[in-house]
Design a protein around this motif. Sequence first.
Motif, short mmCIF file in Angstrom:
data_model
loop_
_atom_site.label_atom_id
_atom_site.label_comp_id
_atom_site.label_asym_id
_atom_site.label_seq_id
_atom_site.Cartn_x
_atom_site.Cartn_y
_atom_site.Cartn_z
N GLU A 273 52.84 23.68 3.13
CA GLU A 273 52.20 24.76 3.87
C GLU A 273 53.14 25.45 4.86
OE1 GLU A 273 48.10 25.48 6.40
OE2 GLU A 273 48.47 23.58 5.41
N ASP A 274 54.04 24.70 5.47
CA ASP A 274 54.93 25.28 6.47
C ASP A 274 56.13 26.00 5.85
OD1 ASP A 274 55.80 22.83 5.54
OD2 ASP A 274 56.86 22.33 7.39
N VAL A 275 56.45 25.76 4.59
CA VAL A 275 57.62 26.36 3.94
C VAL A 275 57.22 27.45 2.95
CG1 VAL A 275 59.62 25.89 2.47
CG2 VAL A 275 58.93 24.22 4.20
N ASP A 276 56.27 27.16 2.08
CA ASP A 276 55.87 28.08 1.01
C ASP A 276 54.85 29.09 1.51
OD1 ASP A 276 57.47 26.67 -0.77
OD2 ASP A 276 55.84 25.26 -1.23
N LYS A 277 55.02 30.33 1.09
CA LYS A 277 54.07 31.37 1.44
C LYS A 277 53.04 31.51 0.31
CE LYS A 277 57.00 34.17 4.37
NZ LYS A 277 58.27 33.58 4.49
N PRO A 278 51.78 31.74 0.64
CA PRO A 278 50.76 31.88 -0.41
C PRO A 278 51.09 32.98 -1.43
CG PRO A 278 49.71 31.65 1.72
CD PRO A 278 51.19 31.78 1.97
N GLY A 279 51.72 34.05 -0.98
CA GLY A 279 52.10 35.13 -1.90
C GLY A 279 53.10 34.68 -2.95
N HIS A 280 54.03 33.83 -2.56
CA HIS A 280 55.02 33.31 -3.51
C HIS A 280 54.36 32.38 -4.52
CE1 HIS A 280 58.47 33.99 -0.44
NE2 HIS A 280 58.10 35.12 -1.04
N VAL A 281 53.45 31.55 -4.04
CA VAL A 281 52.74 30.63 -4.93
C VAL A 281 51.90 31.43 -5.93
CG1 VAL A 281 51.01 28.80 -5.04
CG2 VAL A 281 52.71 28.80 -3.22
N ARG A 282 51.23 32.47 -5.45
CA ARG A 282 50.43 33.31 -6.33
C ARG A 282 51.30 33.98 -7.39
NH1 ARG A 282 47.93 36.32 -2.75
NH2 ARG A 282 49.62 37.82 -2.66
N ASN A 283 52.47 34.48 -7.01
CA ASN A 283 53.38 35.11 -7.97
C ASN A 283 53.86 34.13 -9.03
OD1 ASN A 283 53.18 37.58 -6.72
ND2 ASN A 283 55.02 37.30 -5.47
N ILE A 284 54.16 32.92 -8.63
CA ILE A 284 54.60 31.90 -9.59
C ILE A 284 53.47 31.57 -10.56
CG2 ILE A 284 55.25 29.47 -9.81
CD1 ILE A 284 56.83 29.85 -7.17
N LEU A 285 52.25 31.43 -10.04
CA LEU A 285 51.11 31.14 -10.91
C LEU A 285 50.84 32.28 -11.88
CD1 LEU A 285 48.64 29.39 -8.46
CD2 LEU A 285 49.95 28.36 -10.31
N LEU A 286 51.03 33.53 -11.44
CA LEU A 286 50.85 34.68 -12.34
C LEU A 286 51.89 34.68 -13.44
CD1 LEU A 286 49.93 37.51 -9.83
CD2 LEU A 286 48.51 36.58 -11.64
N VAL A 287 53.12 34.33 -13.12
CA VAL A 287 54.17 34.27 -14.15
C VAL A 287 53.86 33.17 -15.16
CG1 VAL A 287 56.60 33.70 -14.53
CG2 VAL A 287 55.98 35.27 -12.71
N VAL A 288 53.45 32.01 -14.68
CA VAL A 288 53.13 30.90 -15.58
C VAL A 288 51.93 31.26 -16.46
CG1 VAL A 288 52.27 28.52 -15.64
CG2 VAL A 288 54.15 29.14 -14.11
N ALA A 289 50.90 31.87 -15.88
CA ALA A 289 49.72 32.27 -16.66
C ALA A 289 50.09 33.32 -17.71
CB ALA A 289 48.64 32.81 -15.74
N THR A 290 50.98 34.24 -17.36
CA THR A 290 51.42 35.27 -18.31
C THR A 290 52.19 34.64 -19.46
OG1 THR A 290 51.54 36.89 -16.54
CG2 THR A 290 52.74 37.40 -18.54
N LEU A 291 53.05 33.69 -19.17
CA LEU A 291 53.80 33.02 -20.23
C LEU A 291 52.87 32.24 -21.17
CD1 LEU A 291 56.90 31.73 -18.24
CD2 LEU A 291 56.84 33.56 -19.94
N ILE A 292 51.90 31.55 -20.61
CA ILE A 292 50.94 30.80 -21.44
C ILE A 292 50.14 31.76 -22.31
CG2 ILE A 292 48.85 29.38 -21.34
CD1 ILE A 292 50.09 28.02 -18.87
N ALA A 293 49.67 32.88 -21.74
CA ALA A 293 48.91 33.85 -22.52
C ALA A 293 49.76 34.47 -23.61
CB ALA A 293 48.36 34.94 -21.59
N SER A 294 51.03 34.74 -23.33
CA SER A 294 51.92 35.34 -24.33
C SER A 294 52.15 34.39 -25.50
CB SER A 294 53.27 35.68 -23.70
OG SER A 294 53.11 36.62 -22.68
#
Length: 75
Positions: A19-40
Amino acid sequence: MVNRLSTGKSWYKPFQYKEDVDKPGHVRNILLVVATLIASVTFQAGVNPPGGVWQDGVRAGRAIYASNSAAYYVF
């Protein structure tokens, strides 16, 4: 090299959300990339099934892999 299994440390600890290092926006972007790869990959497997499709005959357009029902269900 330290064997993490023998020391009791988990191998995934460095990848956990901090929580003190990672920003929620970065986590969301990573999850979107992973979800896009799985969908592809899922879409590609549906459009171009492994083994291809029958080109002629009664089974034209069906997946060749579907002819072997046990292997197809595993896929």
